[in-house]
Design a protein around this motif. Structure first.
Motif, PDB file in Angstrom:
ATOM      1  N   ASN A   4     -15.393   2.481   7.354  1.00 26.85           N
ATOM      2  CA  ASN A   4     -14.286   3.088   6.586  1.00 26.85           C
ATOM      3  C   ASN A   4     -13.879   4.428   7.159  1.00 26.85           C
ATOM      4  O   ASN A   4     -12.701   4.784   7.164  1.00 26.85           O
TER       5      ASN A   4
ATOM      6  N   THR B 180     -11.878   3.817  10.591  1.00 25.16           N
ATOM      7  CA  THR B 180     -10.525   3.265  10.500  1.00 25.16           C
ATOM      8  C   THR B 180      -9.504   4.322  10.063  1.00 25.16           C
ATOM      9  O   THR B 180      -8.323   4.196  10.347  1.00 25.16           O
ATOM     10  N   LYS B 181      -9.984   5.353   9.371  1.00 19.52           N
ATOM     11  CA  LYS B 181      -9.043   6.388   8.911  1.00 19.52           C
ATOM     12  C   LYS B 181      -8.854   7.503   9.939  1.00 19.52           C
ATOM     13  O   LYS B 181      -8.134   8.454   9.699  1.00 19.52           O
TER      14      LYS B 181
ATOM     15  N   TYR C  22       0.604   4.261  11.060  1.00 15.33           N
ATOM     16  CA  TYR C  22      -0.466   3.376  10.580  1.00 15.33           C
ATOM     17  C   TYR C  22      -0.206   3.000   9.130  1.00 15.33           C
ATOM     18  O   TYR C  22       0.064   3.866   8.295  1.00 15.33           O
TER      19      TYR C  22
ATOM     20  N   GLN D 270      -4.360   0.678   6.556  1.00 15.31           N
ATOM     21  CA  GLN D 270      -5.440   1.074   7.459  1.00 15.31           C
ATOM     22  C   GLN D 270      -6.796   0.452   7.074  1.00 15.31           C
ATOM     23  O   GLN D 270      -7.700   0.370   7.895  1.00 15.31           O
ATOM     24  N   GLU D 271      -6.894  -0.021   5.825  1.00 11.59           N
ATOM     25  CA  GLU D 271      -8.163  -0.637   5.418  1.00 11.59           C
ATOM     26  C   GLU D 271      -8.417  -1.939   6.189  1.00 11.59           C
ATOM     27  O   GLU D 271      -9.546  -2.412   6.262  1.00 11.59           O
TER      28      GLU D 271
ATOM     29  N   CYS E  26      -7.806  -2.206   9.421  1.00  9.20           N
ATOM     30  CA  CYS E  26      -8.076  -1.825  10.815  1.00  9.20           C
ATOM     31  C   CYS E  26      -9.509  -2.218  11.196  1.00  9.20           C
ATOM     32  O   CYS E  26     -10.445  -2.032  10.426  1.00  9.20           O
TER      33      CYS E  26
END
Ligand code: FMN
Length: 276
Positions: A191, A194-195, A227, A230-231, A233
């Motif tokens: 998590n 990805t951010k 983006y 994004q979760e 990704c």
């Protein structure tokens, strides 16, 4: 024997091994096909599995685990009756039991693990502040990784042809090693990673990142990449490494050199076909 080898590859390492293995098998009179899971529909995948006498799966290692899209693919795979199974992963250094992490799920579906292997390949995690070396030097990749990888491919191909089991790193010790990082990455690290991605002012609006993203996480807005979702990704690092003008930031910074795949052929194949 006919092998269908499904793979996901963010920046080309897993693609390189998958295609070299299939070429090597085909040269020996075997029939082997490497198929990217990006954009594949499940009817086609099912047909390929039905027509194959052995099934392969290959992925890059993320925190001793496999990417979410490969997990979803495995979940949707059909139940079969005793089909020989090959799994391999690529990694920069270690993953514990990363090549056999889905073994139990797959065996419940009727796939019988016969071959499993890990390939050490160049690092593609390129982020400022992370103490990992990156390289865009293809000659160095060849010398340090690809030569050795091709030797391992020869041994693996030989055992597939001779129908000899070849399962490596599937010990309790390897599982314990994996447990030192898999839960952290799965529940926290992924998590966070990805951010981390963003876009700076260098973006020329060429759309390459949006077209290449395996999860469609990047969209174009006012001729600039942004983006979204994004979760979803995977943190495969294809966008940041392959951006032609280094406009993708990781934690607001750009680290050089970017990783442009294991060799030029693989890099060009990915940016030309967009989906690896
Ligand atoms: C988010 C992320 C996490 C990673 N975690 C590991 C790891 O736990 N162990 C390891 O040896 N390599 C790790 N790597 C390196 C990749 O597994 C390695 O470079 C792989 O060969 C990339 O394959 P690809 O080019 O097919 O995407 C990680 C890379 C990324 C992007």
């Amino acid at each position: 024997m006919r092998l269908v080898l499904f793979y996901f590859s963010g920046t080309g390492n897993t693609r390189y091994i998958a295609h070299h293995l299939c070429n090597r098998l085909n040269e020996s009179g075997y029939t082997a096909k490497a198929v990217s899971i990006e954009g594949i529909n499940f009817t086609d995948a099912q047909e390929l599995i039905d027509n194959a006498s052995a099934v392969g799966l290959a992925w890059p290692i993320y925190g001793s685990d496999l990417p979410n899209n490969m997990k979803q693919f495995i979940k949707a795979m059909p139940v079969v009756e005793n089909k020989p199974l090959l799994t391999f992963c690529t990694q920069m250094l270690f993953s514990g039991d990363g090549a056999v992490v889905m073994r139990h799920e797959l065996e419940k579906k009727g796939y019988v693990q016969k071959w499993a292997l890990q390939f050490n390949m160049p690092n593609n995690y390129v982020a400022a502040g992370v103490p990992l070396k990156s390289s865009a030097d293809y000659a160095l990749h060849e010398e340090k990784y690809l030569k050795t990888a091709r030797k391992k491919i020869d041994i693996l191909a030989d055992s597939i042809i001779k129908k000899k089991d070849h399962i490596k790193q599937a010990t309790i010790f390897n599982t314990l090693l994996a447990m030192s990082q898999r839960p952290f990455y799965k529940y926290i690290g992924h998590n966070m990673v990805t951010k981390m991605f963003g876009v700076n002012d260098q973006c020329t609006g060429c759309k390459l990142c949006a077209q290449m993203c395996p999860m469609n996480v990047i969209k174009m807005e006012d001729d600039k990449a942004v983006y979204v979702n994004q979760e979803k990704c995977l943190a495969c690092f294809r966008c940041s490494n392959f951006c032609p003008v280094s406009a993708i930031t990781v934690l607001n910074k750009v680290k050089q050199p970017h990783y442009k795949g294991p060799d030029e052929e693989t890099y060009k194949a990915i940016i030309t076909n967009r989906k690896a």
